[in-house]
Design a protein around this motif. Structure first.
Motif, PDB file in Angstrom:
ATOM      1  N   UNK A   1      58.511  62.521  59.114  1.00 28.46           N
ATOM      2  CA  UNK A   1      59.040  62.068  60.389  1.00 28.46           C
ATOM      3  C   UNK A   1      58.900  63.118  61.474  1.00 28.46           C
ATOM      4  N   UNK A   2      58.710  62.620  62.648  1.00 25.16           N
ATOM      5  CA  UNK A   2      58.571  63.453  63.840  1.00 25.16           C
ATOM      6  C   UNK A   2      57.708  64.689  63.571  1.00 25.16           C
ATOM      7  N   UNK A   3      56.392  64.436  63.449  1.00 20.31           N
ATOM      8  CA  UNK A   3      55.437  65.517  63.206  1.00 20.31           C
ATOM      9  C   UNK A   3      54.204  65.315  64.072  1.00 20.31           C
ATOM     10  N   UNK A   4      53.381  66.336  64.108  1.00 22.91           N
ATOM     11  CA  UNK A   4      52.125  66.224  64.870  1.00 22.91           C
ATOM     12  C   UNK A   4      51.037  67.040  64.175  1.00 22.91           C
ATOM     13  N   UNK A   5      49.790  66.717  64.491  1.00 25.14           N
ATOM     14  CA  UNK A   5      48.676  67.439  63.870  1.00 25.14           C
ATOM     15  C   UNK A   5      47.351  66.978  64.446  1.00 25.14           C
ATOM     16  N   UNK A   6      46.298  67.354  63.761  1.00 29.53           N
ATOM     17  CA  UNK A   6      44.948  66.966  64.218  1.00 29.53           C
ATOM     18  C   UNK A   6      44.158  66.424  63.057  1.00 29.53           C
ATOM     19  N   UNK A   7      43.192  65.620  63.396  1.00 32.23           N
ATOM     20  CA  UNK A   7      42.239  65.117  62.435  1.00 32.23           C
ATOM     21  C   UNK A   7      40.844  65.381  63.011  1.00 32.23           C
ATOM     22  N   UNK A   8      39.944  65.844  62.153  1.00 25.98           N
ATOM     23  CA  UNK A   8      38.610  66.273  62.606  1.00 25.98           C
ATOM     24  C   UNK A   8      37.559  65.266  62.167  1.00 25.98           C
ATOM     25  N   UNK A   9      36.777  64.780  63.140  1.00 28.03           N
ATOM     26  CA  UNK A   9      35.618  63.943  62.870  1.00 28.03           C
ATOM     27  C   UNK A   9      34.389  64.870  62.953  1.00 28.03           C
TER      28      UNK A   9
ATOM     29  N   UNK B   1      44.582  60.963  54.005  1.00 28.07           N
ATOM     30  CA  UNK B   1      43.808  60.015  54.823  1.00 28.07           C
ATOM     31  C   UNK B   1      43.042  59.083  53.910  1.00 28.07           C
ATOM     32  N   UNK B   2      42.827  57.880  54.424  1.00 29.31           N
ATOM     33  CA  UNK B   2      41.971  56.935  53.703  1.00 29.31           C
ATOM     34  C   UNK B   2      41.476  55.885  54.681  1.00 29.31           C
ATOM     35  N   UNK B   3      40.309  55.254  54.306  1.00 30.41           N
ATOM     36  CA  UNK B   3      39.783  54.168  55.147  1.00 30.41           C
ATOM     37  C   UNK B   3      39.322  53.010  54.269  1.00 30.41           C
TER      38      UNK B   3
ATOM     39  N   UNK C   1      26.323  61.126  60.430  1.00 30.68           N
ATOM     40  CA  UNK C   1      27.315  60.691  59.432  1.00 30.68           C
ATOM     41  C   UNK C   1      28.612  61.423  59.698  1.00 30.68           C
ATOM     42  N   UNK C   2      29.703  60.663  60.050  1.00 29.68           N
ATOM     43  CA  UNK C   2      30.997  61.316  60.302  1.00 29.68           C
ATOM     44  C   UNK C   2      31.753  61.578  58.995  1.00 29.68           C
ATOM     45  N   UNK C   3      32.141  62.818  58.795  1.00 27.94           N
ATOM     46  CA  UNK C   3      33.009  63.218  57.695  1.00 27.94           C
ATOM     47  C   UNK C   3      34.350  63.597  58.288  1.00 27.94           C
ATOM     48  N   UNK C   4      35.412  62.955  57.806  1.00 28.44           N
ATOM     49  CA  UNK C   4      36.722  63.112  58.419  1.00 28.44           C
ATOM     50  C   UNK C   4      37.629  63.898  57.481  1.00 28.44           C
ATOM     51  N   UNK C   5      38.357  64.853  58.078  1.00 23.57           N
ATOM     52  CA  UNK C   5      39.329  65.618  57.303  1.00 23.57           C
ATOM     53  C   UNK C   5      40.446  66.064  58.232  1.00 23.57           C
TER      54      UNK C   5
ATOM     55  N   UNK D   1      28.768  54.977  58.443  1.00 28.10           N
ATOM     56  CA  UNK D   1      30.131  54.850  57.957  1.00 28.10           C
ATOM     57  C   UNK D   1      30.821  56.197  57.840  1.00 28.10           C
ATOM     58  N   UNK D   2      32.116  56.177  58.150  1.00 27.39           N
ATOM     59  CA  UNK D   2      32.915  57.388  58.051  1.00 27.39           C
ATOM     60  C   UNK D   2      33.353  57.601  56.619  1.00 27.39           C
ATOM     61  N   UNK D   3      33.489  58.873  56.254  1.00 25.23           N
ATOM     62  CA  UNK D   3      33.979  59.229  54.930  1.00 25.23           C
ATOM     63  C   UNK D   3      35.063  60.281  55.069  1.00 25.23           C
ATOM     64  N   UNK D   4      36.100  60.152  54.244  1.00 24.08           N
ATOM     65  CA  UNK D   4      37.140  61.164  54.192  1.00 24.08           C
ATOM     66  C   UNK D   4      36.715  62.200  53.153  1.00 24.08           C
ATOM     67  N   UNK D   5      36.697  63.462  53.538  1.00 23.81           N
ATOM     68  CA  UNK D   5      36.176  64.509  52.655  1.00 23.81           C
ATOM     69  C   UNK D   5      37.156  65.665  52.600  1.00 23.81           C
ATOM     70  N   UNK D   6      36.880  66.568  51.650  1.00 26.84           N
ATOM     71  CA  UNK D   6      37.616  67.812  51.529  1.00 26.84           C
ATOM     72  C   UNK D   6      36.911  68.854  52.398  1.00 26.84           C
TER      73      UNK D   6
END
Length: 955
Positions: free
Chosen positions: A929-937, A904-906, A890-894, A870-875
């Motif tokens: 609005x109108x933004x972009x970024x990245x999320x790290x697994x 973020x939340x799941x 174990x995927x930690x997402x931030x 299971x994935x977890x959202x972390x600091x």
């Protein structure tokens, strides 16, 4: 006496007499008729010679050589200095005058005999231009100039005479050191003796008589009445001296040849003993022989002395002793000298009985029971006859000198003055080419393996008494051939898929094809006599195993059965062509499907078949356990039968260099699983973590076998045959060098700290792959290596995340009004939507959270055993810790770059856009609005290694 001359023959006469008893003199070029200015030139020469003599003497140098070049007389010294004297230049020829072998030679033409006997040679030219040598005028038709003469004085000096003025120059001493090494012939006070042959030296003796038995026996020929047929002369009343014990010495440098110098024994007054000293190289000849030999390889020599003509029956009793009183004589102390230079202490005695004439006793027919008759064979002393009985020793073919030696506690050998061999059956000797001279017997190759050859031995003792032995029957060694060189050869021996197929191929040239029909027939008749063809090498062979028996030629037979394979016919195979050898030898078979032999069996072949042989295959079973690649001297000996006797028919020799194949000759890159990089220098493997936390890797067969000329693999790299090994070398994060041996049958654990404090894995490892083409058990020195890099991946390294919209992968995930990333799924029309994971050749839907079950419930499984939990959202600022086992991750997402303010939340299930049911998604909150970024697994494995994968999004 013929000589090429002009009106005036040579105004210069000089020679080089280095370490010899004869002299060499060279006259320079003839003057033309006009010699008016000669005197002025000679005056200049004299001045130069004054300076030359002074320089040589001041240096303490000795003259080593003279030569005349370019109008100059050049003298070389043992100090490495050359001195030059310019001579008159109006000469037109040069004449060489030399004294050698007792004769005068001029310009290479042999002239009259000159009796020098090793003494000084007197050479001069009188005022009439007549050449005198030892006071005798030489019958030359023309005058000889008398300006320059060089003479060896045979006392360690040269005399140089120029226009009547003489200069004595020192001769370079022999660059040799000699020490007495004869312990059995030397007392405890280090006195050594030339005495009778049977004498045992009493160690308590000093300069007194040697022992109770007396010294060298001697007598006169008063009893002699017949015509002696030996080599030594015998006349009525002549002094006859018995056999004399020899003395062993050690020469340094070992390569120095004592035959090139004059040896003598001198007393403390510098007077020479009236004996001739003959050196014999130890191990080359018997102790009673003195023919010329080369220097002994170990510097061991034996010295033999012979009385000179000045020793007579009237003075032999006291010529080597000094009377100290009417009743007491003491032996004179002598030192050994080389070219007149003393090289030992005065510690040598020549011991003769004061009165043995008439009391020495006779050598009779029964005395043959008390002697040994010996000969030297390949450096070893052999007993041919002992106690009147023939021993089991074969005489070598060629020339062999027999000698009579003493046996323990018997003095019969001391009484022998001379001896010779009598041939009993001359017809037999003529038939087999056997001749005798004195105690020397010469047998031709025709006498090979001959037995029962009858001889008798005649002995003349010191009293002139002749005795004849019983008839002895001798045996001769097998005939030998000088050998035909078949050329230097090199062979790279290759492994085979058949255990018995590896071989070394030898090109035999015309060894067999050039045999005569008669010789080939003799070889074919050897079947029942131990084999017609045998292969030999030397005891220092690099590659081949050998039998234990060493032949007289210092050869050992190759052992083709050193480490046989079960069921294999380990022997040397013969072929008529190279093609046959490759096809048949590689198969490892002896016969074809019809039962016919694939190779030529020499021991069973006909003469005509033997003559077709051109190649031989030596099996690898003939390699010794410690075999190495390199050059091997090989001798092939063919024997044959004739008249019931086995003899050598032919031999061939070659230097055979055996090479080990290179790694790339045998193995090729195996890229079936696409694990090699494009440059083929780096191979990729993946970590595998077992239940007990063993962190291991397994090499997935990075190489495959190449094939031979029969399209067969050299060997099966997948089999556990102990031929291919790996060693890993790396420096861990504690800066410690680690060496790890890889067993192909098992997983390999990497030692040391391989994960850094920043959760990075040590990736690159140096690998040395070692191939033993013929197995490590027998041929561990036949090995080759190849180095490459190993790239070690973590448990989940290489994984990719792909976001699909109706089967179309997206570079950037577009967040709509719903603002979340969907898990992967497939719609009813078969199209992929949402997030997928590509890993290890598979692609699976990514699931953020299990619908049921605890936190460790697997959401995504791969065939290699890896599971995504299971994935977890972390600091991201806090420590990343994963509770996993085995190969789970174990995927930690931030949030990554550009995602400021987003949350973020799941935790919530969302009804997916294109899916009827609800599922967990990665929800984005507070996205401007109108933004972009990245999320790290960030995938974490059991070792704590991080593997981050970035997904880009936009709104």
């Amino acid at each position: 006496f013929i000589i090429m001359r002009k009106k005036y023959l040579s105004a210069l006469l000089f020679g080089a007499l280095l370490f010899a008893s004869a002299g060499t003199f060279t006259s320079c070029k003839d003057y033309d008729d006009d010699i008016n200015n000669l005197q002025e030139q000679i005056n200049t020469v004299k001045t130069s010679l004054d300076e030359l003599s002074e320089k040589i003497n001041s240096l303490g140098a000795g003259v080593t050589d003279f030569k005349y070049e370019g109008g100059k007389l050049i003298l070389s010294t043992d100090k490495g200095t050359n001195f030059e004297v310019t001579l008159p230049e109006d000469k037109v020829g040069i004449t060489t005058v030399e004294v050698k072998d007792g004769y005068l030679w001029i310009d290479g033409v042999k002239g009259d005999a000159i009796a020098t006997e090793g003494e000084a040679i007197d050479v001069k030219v009188d005022e009439n231009g007549i050449l005198y040598i030892n006071g005798e005028a030489q019958d030359l038709k023309d005058e000889v100039g008398s300006k320059v003469i060089m003479v060896d004085n045979n006392n360690g000096t040269y005399t140089l005479t120029v226009d009547g003025a003489s200069y004595v120059l020192p001769k370079a001493s022999a660059a040799v050191s000699i020490s007495i090494s004869d312990a059995e012939n030397t007392t405890k006070d280090e006195y050594s003796f030339f005495t009778n042959l049977s004498q045992t030296i009493n160690s308590s003796n000093k300069e007194k008589e040697v022992a109770e038995a007396g010294g060298i026996l001697w007598g006169t020929a008063d009893q002699y009445k017949g015509n002696w047929k030996g080599l030594k002369s015998v006349e009525k009343g002549q002094l006859l001296v018995g056999q004399i014990k020899t003395l062993d010495v050690k020469v340094s440098p070992a390569t120095f040849d004592l035959k090139t110098v004059k040896l003598s024994l001198v007393n403390t007054l510098g007077e020479e003993a009236p004996v001739t000293v003959n050196p014999v190289a130890e191990g080359k000849e018997g102790p009673a022989t003195g023919s010329s030999r080369a220097a002994d390889a170990n510097g061991n020599w034996t010295l033999k002395v012979e009385m000179k003509n000045t020793v007579t029956k009237d003075n032999i009793a006291d010529i080597f002793a000094k009377k100290e009183s009417p009743t007491l004589s003491k032996n004179i102390k002598y030192a050994l000298a080389v070219d007149g230079k003393v090289v030992t202490d005065y510690c040598i005695f020549i011991d003769t009985d004061e009165e043995t004439a008439g009391v020495a006793g006779d050598f009779t027919s029964t005395s043959f029971n008390n002697i040994d008759i010996k000969f030297n064979k390949k450096g070893d002393s052999k007993v041919l006859l002992s106690n009147n009985t023939v021993q089991n020793e074969e005489l070598p073919l060629g020339t062999t000198e027999l000698y009579i030696d003493a046996v323990e506690n018997q003095t019969a050998a001391d009484k022998v003055y001379d001896a010779y061999i009598e041939i009993v059956d001359q017809n037999m000797a003529d038939a087999y080419g056997i001749e005798v001279s004195g105690m020397t017997i010469t047998a031709s190759q025709a006498a090979g393996n001959l037995t029962e050859f009858p001889i008798k031995i005649h002995v003349l003792d010191v009293n002139g008494n002749e005795s004849v032995s019983d008839e002895y029957e001798l045996s001769f060694a097998q005939s030998t051939e000088s050998g035909t060189e078949i050329g230097v050869q090199t062979w790279k021996v290759m492994p085979t898929s058949v255990a018995t197929g590896a071989f070394v191929l030898v090109d035999l040239g015309e060894t067999f094809t050039s045999l005569s029909a008669e010789d080939a027939h003799k070889i074919s008749n050897m079947t029942a006599n131990g084999g017609a063809v045998k292969w030999y090498t030397t005891i220092d062979t690099k590659t081949f195993a050998t039998e234990s028996v060493v032949t007289e030629d210092k050869l050992v037979e190759i052992n083709v059965d050193a480490h046989p394979e079960p069921g294999a016919a380990n022997k040397i195979h013969y072929y008529a062509s190279k093609e046959d050898a490759f096809k048949d030898a590689l198969s490892g078979k002896e016969t074809n499907d019809e039962g016919e032999p694939l190779s030529i069996d020499v021991d069973q072949a006909t003469a005509s078949t033997i003559k077709t042989i051109k190649y031989a295959a030596i099996p690898v079973s003939a390699f010794k356990t410690e075999a190495t690649a390199g050059a091997n001297d090989i001798t092939i000996i063919m024997s044959g039968m004739k008249d019931g006797r086995v003899n050598e028919i032919k031999r061939a020799t070659t230097t055979l260099t055996v090479q080990c194949p290179e790694f790339d000759d045998v193995l090729d890159i195996n890229n079936t699983q696409k694990l090699w990089n494009e440059a083929k220098d780096t191979y990729t493997v993946r970590f595998d973590v077992s239940v007990d936390d063993e962190r291991t890797i397994s090499l997935q067969k990075p190489f495959k076998s190449k094939v031979d000329s029969n399209n067969k693999e050299y060997f099966n790299v997948n089999a556990a045959d102990g031929k291919l090994f790996y060693e890993l070398k790396y420096t861990d994060f504690n800066k410690k060098v680690q060496l790890v041996d890889v067993d192909n049958a098992e997983a390999t654990k990497l030692d040391g700290k391989i994960v850094s404090d920043d959760h990075e894995l040590l990736h690159e490892i140096e690998v040395t792959s070692t191939l033993y083409p013929f197995g490590k058990k027998y041929l561990k020195n036949f090995k080759v290596t190849k180095t490459f890099k190993l790239y070690v991946q973590s448990v989940f390294e290489g994984a990719k995340l792909v976001y699909y919209v109706a089967d179309n992968p997206q570079d950037v995930v577009t967040l709509g009004n719903n603002q979340y990333i969907e898990p992967g799924y497939t719609t009813s029309d078969g199209k992929k939507h949402g997030l997928y994971v590509a890993f290890d050749g598979e692609e699976r839907p990514y699931v953020f959270k299990a619908q049921t079950g605890g936190s460790l419930t697997a959401l995504t499984d791969f065939n290699n055993g890896t599971r995504i939990l299971e994935s977890s959202v972390v600091d991201p600022q806090k420590a990343c810790v994963a509770t996993v086992s085995n190969d789970d991750v174990k995927p930690n997402i931030y949030l990554g770059e550009g995602a400021s303010g987003v949350k973020l939340s799941i935790d919530a299930k969302i009804e997916l856009n294109s899916k009827g049911d609800k599922d967990y998604v990665l929800f984005f909150d507070q996205v401007p609005g109108e933004t972009s970024g990245t999320v790290v697994f960030n995938f974490m494995d059991i070792m704590g290694v991080k593997y981050p994968v970035t997904v880009s999004y936009k709104k």
